[in-house]
Design an enzyme around this catalytic site. Structure first.
Site, mmCIF file in Angstrom:
data_model
loop_
_atom_site.group_PDB
_atom_site.id
_atom_site.type_symbol
_atom_site.label_atom_id
_atom_site.label_comp_id
_atom_site.label_asym_id
_atom_site.label_seq_id
_atom_site.Cartn_x
_atom_site.Cartn_y
_atom_site.Cartn_z
ATOM 1 N N ARG A 195 11.666 3.756 3.085
ATOM 2 C CA ARG A 195 11.312 2.763 4.109
ATOM 3 C C ARG A 195 12.559 1.955 4.426
ATOM 4 O O ARG A 195 13.219 1.452 3.518
ATOM 5 C CB ARG A 195 10.192 1.843 3.623
ATOM 6 C CG ARG A 195 9.985 0.660 4.564
ATOM 7 C CD ARG A 195 8.724 -0.116 4.264
ATOM 8 N NE ARG A 195 7.539 0.657 4.611
ATOM 9 C CZ ARG A 195 6.303 0.154 4.574
ATOM 10 N NH1 ARG A 195 6.102 -1.100 4.202
ATOM 11 N NH2 ARG A 195 5.273 0.911 4.897
ATOM 12 N N HIS A 246 5.798 5.717 11.381
ATOM 13 C CA HIS A 246 5.284 5.639 10.008
ATOM 14 C C HIS A 246 4.311 6.812 9.866
ATOM 15 O O HIS A 246 3.100 6.636 9.867
ATOM 16 C CB HIS A 246 4.575 4.290 9.834
ATOM 17 C CG HIS A 246 4.198 3.931 8.436
ATOM 18 N ND1 HIS A 246 4.243 4.818 7.381
ATOM 19 C CD2 HIS A 246 3.753 2.757 7.913
ATOM 20 C CE1 HIS A 246 3.835 4.204 6.288
ATOM 21 N NE2 HIS A 246 3.544 2.959 6.578
ATOM 22 N N LYS A 259 25.879 -4.342 -3.059
ATOM 23 C CA LYS A 259 27.340 -4.334 -3.271
ATOM 24 C C LYS A 259 28.051 -3.663 -2.110
ATOM 25 O O LYS A 259 29.255 -3.480 -2.133
ATOM 26 C CB LYS A 259 27.680 -3.551 -4.548
ATOM 27 C CG LYS A 259 27.079 -4.096 -5.804
ATOM 28 C CD LYS A 259 27.531 -3.225 -6.981
ATOM 29 C CE LYS A 259 26.780 -3.520 -8.244
ATOM 30 N NZ LYS A 259 26.907 -2.427 -9.218
ATOM 31 N N ARG A 267 0.790 -1.226 0.000
ATOM 32 C CA ARG A 267 0.000 0.000 0.000
ATOM 33 C C ARG A 267 0.821 1.273 0.000
ATOM 34 O O ARG A 267 0.530 2.213 -0.728
ATOM 35 C CB ARG A 267 -0.927 0.092 1.225
ATOM 36 C CG ARG A 267 -2.252 -0.591 1.060
ATOM 37 C CD ARG A 267 -2.696 -1.103 2.393
ATOM 38 N NE ARG A 267 -1.734 -2.073 2.848
ATOM 39 C CZ ARG A 267 -1.755 -3.368 2.502
ATOM 40 N NH1 ARG A 267 -2.721 -3.814 1.769
ATOM 41 N NH2 ARG A 267 -0.827 -4.201 2.913
ATOM 42 N N THR A 268 1.825 1.310 0.856
ATOM 43 C CA THR A 268 2.540 2.576 1.009
ATOM 44 C C THR A 268 3.208 2.970 -0.309
ATOM 45 O O THR A 268 3.024 4.079 -0.806
ATOM 46 C CB THR A 268 3.571 2.487 2.153
ATOM 47 O OG1 THR A 268 2.877 2.062 3.328
ATOM 48 C CG2 THR A 268 4.228 3.825 2.409
#
Ligand code: NCD
Length: 310
Positions: free
Chosen positions: A108, A136, A87, A58-59
């Site tokens: 995120r 959040h 890497k 969703r986000t």
């Protein structure tokens, strides 16, 4: 005068007061009524850059959909294992590069503090889309907007927050957000998943709450039931997860005990906390909530990208 969000980072709800929420809500109400053509003028020529070091449905999609709806484009990395982070590139360098290619960066990351750090490195406004177990913020914006739309008020409501209050970052942002309103909060969790003691001081400064383990006993009092997933991935010991797994489930039996006009919310994804049988009941607002996520994020992007707001 420029709007207070113009070119600003969104890292923590602790930086928000009631006026800031109101500004976003008014912008959301306005954006919803605009024609698609008008909306597309707001973000024309702008690019959103996203970096997701943890899974998301969703986000990320709602940010992309929101950006598209205001006429902008999105570029990004949905799975950090496919980026140069693999890497050994540092978070700082990855964020810096993304900020050179875009006008606003959405991050995120699994570490607490990741967003605050990234905001310092980024050349462009940075939006925290979930930082470890910490916060959040855009979820809290859409959560409060959902309550405001569906209950027509926030002050005076009894809000139950249920489930994994220890590791659920949406819970912390929601609690900081509710601290701006006069609400009666009941925290419902197994003893092992109570809110973290390092945050209770900050939360108590903002709002009064009571704690309990029993959902059934409390559900008939509540106007809003905000239930969350047990955050399996954050447990240091899987045995501890097994003990609390499936602690709360809302099915048709519990809904019968709820107030007629109470609402059920969930940040999603759900596991077995809410029976799919409830999806068509009038109390179920979790999909509507996800829908508001797109609208509130479009409004927030509009405010960050446009000096004069919308
Ligand atoms: C939440 C999250 O990532 O914290 N998801 C979301 O953005 N709605 C909730 C969760 O993962 O349980």
């Amino acid at each position: 005068m420029s709007n207070t969000f113009f070119q600003k980072d969104i890292v923590s709800v602790r930086d928000f007061d009631k006026q800031k929420f109101e500004t976003i809500f008014q912008a959301t109400d306005k954006i919803i009524t605009m024609s698609p053509n008008e909306r597309r003028e707001i973000g024309r020529g702008k690019t959103l850059g996203y970096l997701f070091f943890e899974p998301s449905t969703r986000t990320r999609l709602s940010f992309e959909a929101a950006m598209a709806s205001i006429g902008g484009t999105s570029i990004g990395i949905a799975d950090a294992s496919s980026s140069s982070a693999r890497k050994g590139e540092s978070l700082g360098d990855t964020v810096k590069i993304m900020s050179l290619y875009s006008d606003v960066v959405v991050l995120r990351h699994q570490l607490d503090g990741s967003s605050r750090f990234a905001a310092e490195v980024s050349e462009k406004p940075l939006i925290n889309a979930g930082s470890g177990t910490e916060e959040h913020p855009t979820q809290a914006i859409l959560d409060i907007y959902t309550i405001r739309k569906e209950k027509k008020r926030i002050d005076g409501l009894k809000v139950g927050i249920v489930g994994d209050l220890k590791y659920g970052r949406t819970v912390y942002s929601l609690l900081y957000a509710l601290g701006n309103y006069k609400v009666d909060v009941r925290l419902i969790s197994p003893p092992a998943l109570k809110i973290r003691s390092d945050s209770t001081y900050e939360i108590r400064k903002r709002l009064a709450y009571t704690e309990t383990t029993d959902l059934e006993e409390n559900i008939s009092d509540l106007d809003v039931v905000y239930i969350t997933r047990i955050q399996k991935e954050r447990f240091a010991d899987i045995e501890e997860y097994v003990k609390v797994k499936g602690s709360y489930r809302i099915g048709t039996d519990l809904v019968k005990k709820m107030k007629d006009d109470a609402i059920i919310m969930h940040p999603l994804p759900r596991l077995d906390e809410i029976s799919p049988d409830l999806d068509s009941t009038k109390q179920a607002k979790y999909f509507q909530q996800a829908q508001y996520g797109k609208d509130t994020r479009a409004a927030l992007l509009a405010l960050i990208l446009n000096e004069n707001g919308i």
